[in-house]
Design a protein around this motif. Sequence first.
Motif, PDB file in Angstrom:
ATOM      1  N   MET A  93      45.955  33.226  44.940  1.00  0.00           N
ATOM      2  CA  MET A  93      46.597  33.287  46.249  1.00  0.00           C
ATOM      3  C   MET A  93      45.916  32.344  47.212  1.00  0.00           C
ATOM      4  O   MET A  93      44.799  31.891  46.949  1.00  0.00           O
ATOM      5  N   THR A  94      46.604  32.065  48.289  1.00  0.00           N
ATOM      6  CA  THR A  94      45.990  31.234  49.317  1.00  0.00           C
ATOM      7  C   THR A  94      44.894  32.051  50.003  1.00  0.00           C
ATOM      8  O   THR A  94      44.873  33.287  49.914  1.00  0.00           O
ATOM      9  N   THR A  95      44.019  31.381  50.711  1.00  0.00           N
ATOM     10  CA  THR A  95      42.960  32.084  51.435  1.00  0.00           C
ATOM     11  C   THR A  95      43.555  33.064  52.427  1.00  0.00           C
ATOM     12  O   THR A  95      43.080  34.198  52.558  1.00  0.00           O
ATOM     13  N   GLU A  96      44.618  32.654  53.094  1.00  0.00           N
ATOM     14  CA  GLU A  96      45.266  33.527  54.078  1.00  0.00           C
ATOM     15  C   GLU A  96      45.830  34.781  53.394  1.00  0.00           C
ATOM     16  O   GLU A  96      45.675  35.893  53.899  1.00  0.00           O
ATOM     17  N   GLU A  97      46.480  34.594  52.247  1.00  0.00           N
ATOM     18  CA  GLU A  97      47.001  35.731  51.502  1.00  0.00           C
ATOM     19  C   GLU A  97      45.861  36.638  51.046  1.00  0.00           C
ATOM     20  O   GLU A  97      45.953  37.872  51.135  1.00  0.00           O
ATOM     21  N   ALA A  98      44.790  36.046  50.554  1.00  0.00           N
ATOM     22  CA  ALA A  98      43.652  36.810  50.041  1.00  0.00           C
ATOM     23  C   ALA A  98      43.005  37.651  51.133  1.00  0.00           C
ATOM     24  O   ALA A  98      42.590  38.791  50.882  1.00  0.00           O
ATOM     25  N   LEU A  99      42.923  37.121  52.329  1.00  0.00           N
ATOM     26  CA  LEU A  99      42.303  37.860  53.432  1.00  0.00           C
ATOM     27  C   LEU A  99      43.120  39.079  53.834  1.00  0.00           C
ATOM     28  O   LEU A  99      42.572  40.091  54.277  1.00  0.00           O
ATOM     29  N   ALA A 100      44.433  39.018  53.652  1.00  0.00           N
ATOM     30  CA  ALA A 100      45.315  40.120  54.027  1.00  0.00           C
ATOM     31  C   ALA A 100      45.627  41.053  52.859  1.00  0.00           C
ATOM     32  O   ALA A 100      46.151  42.150  53.060  1.00  0.00           O
ATOM     33  N   PHE A 101      45.291  40.630  51.640  1.00  0.00           N
ATOM     34  CA  PHE A 101      45.678  41.378  50.445  1.00  0.00           C
ATOM     35  C   PHE A 101      44.836  42.632  50.266  1.00  0.00           C
ATOM     36  O   PHE A 101      43.621  42.613  50.464  1.00  0.00           O
ATOM     37  N   GLU A 102      45.484  43.738  49.886  1.00  0.00           N
ATOM     38  CA  GLU A 102      44.790  44.999  49.589  1.00  0.00           C
ATOM     39  C   GLU A 102      44.859  45.256  48.090  1.00  0.00           C
ATOM     40  O   GLU A 102      45.923  45.613  47.566  1.00  0.00           O
ATOM     41  N   PRO A 103      43.761  45.093  47.363  1.00  0.00           N
ATOM     42  CA  PRO A 103      43.779  45.358  45.921  1.00  0.00           C
ATOM     43  C   PRO A 103      43.957  46.851  45.642  1.00  0.00           C
ATOM     44  O   PRO A 103      43.649  47.694  46.483  1.00  0.00           O
ATOM     45  N   LYS A 104      44.458  47.147  44.448  1.00  0.00           N
ATOM     46  CA  LYS A 104      44.610  48.535  44.009  1.00  0.00           C
ATOM     47  C   LYS A 104      43.410  48.881  43.130  1.00  0.00           C
ATOM     48  O   LYS A 104      43.130  48.177  42.169  1.00  0.00           O
ATOM     49  N   VAL A 105      42.724  49.962  43.471  1.00  0.00           N
ATOM     50  CA  VAL A 105      41.559  50.402  42.709  1.00  0.00           C
ATOM     51  C   VAL A 105      41.779  51.847  42.281  1.00  0.00           C
ATOM     52  O   VAL A 105      42.150  52.689  43.097  1.00  0.00           O
ATOM     53  N   VAL A 106      41.560  52.103  40.985  1.00  0.00           N
ATOM     54  CA  VAL A 106      41.758  53.434  40.415  1.00  0.00           C
ATOM     55  C   VAL A 106      40.409  53.963  39.958  1.00  0.00           C
ATOM     56  O   VAL A 106      39.634  53.248  39.335  1.00  0.00           O
ATOM     57  N   PHE A 107      40.154  55.240  40.258  1.00  0.00           N
ATOM     58  CA  PHE A 107      38.926  55.916  39.858  1.00  0.00           C
ATOM     59  C   PHE A 107      39.287  57.095  38.949  1.00  0.00           C
ATOM     60  O   PHE A 107      39.436  58.218  39.420  1.00  0.00           O
ATOM     61  N   PRO A 108      39.429  56.850  37.627  1.00  0.00           N
ATOM     62  CA  PRO A 108      39.812  57.934  36.715  1.00  0.00           C
ATOM     63  C   PRO A 108      38.717  58.995  36.588  1.00  0.00           C
ATOM     64  O   PRO A 108      37.536  58.721  36.814  1.00  0.00           O
TER      65      PRO A 108
END
Length: 114
Positions: A93-108
Motif C-alpha cells: 500500500m501507499t504510505t498514506e494508505e498504510a498510515l490509515a490502515f487497521e490490520p486485523k489481529v486474532v488472539f486464539p
Amino acid sequence: MLIQRFKGKIHRVKVTEANLNYVGSITIDGKLLDAAGIIEGEKVQIVNNNNGERIETYTIRGEEGSGIICLNGAAARRCQPGDLVIIIAYGYMTTEEALAFEPKVVFPDDDNQI
C-alpha cells in the motif's frame, strides 16, 4: 511508492499437525483465516515461538471451527505439533494508505478458537 505492511495476524496459535508428505503450505481453520482477513492461497510468514524459525508459504483453508493448524511439506520440518506460532500476512500500500490502515489481529485460545 508502495510499502509492505502487515495486514493480518493470527497471534500465538498452536500447531496441531505436521504433514511432511504433502505438496506444501499451511492449512488453517477457515474461521481464523476470515477473522484475520487472510484468504486461501495468500502468502504468509510463520514465526515459530518455540525455535525461532521464520518461514514463508501459502495458505489452505481448513474446516471451520476445527482449530487446525497443519504445516505441510518442507514446512513440517520447521514446526511440530504443540509449537506456538504467529501467522502474518502482508499487503502492499501507499504510505498514506498504510498510515490509515487497521490490520486485523486474532488472539486464539488454547484450543485455537476465537
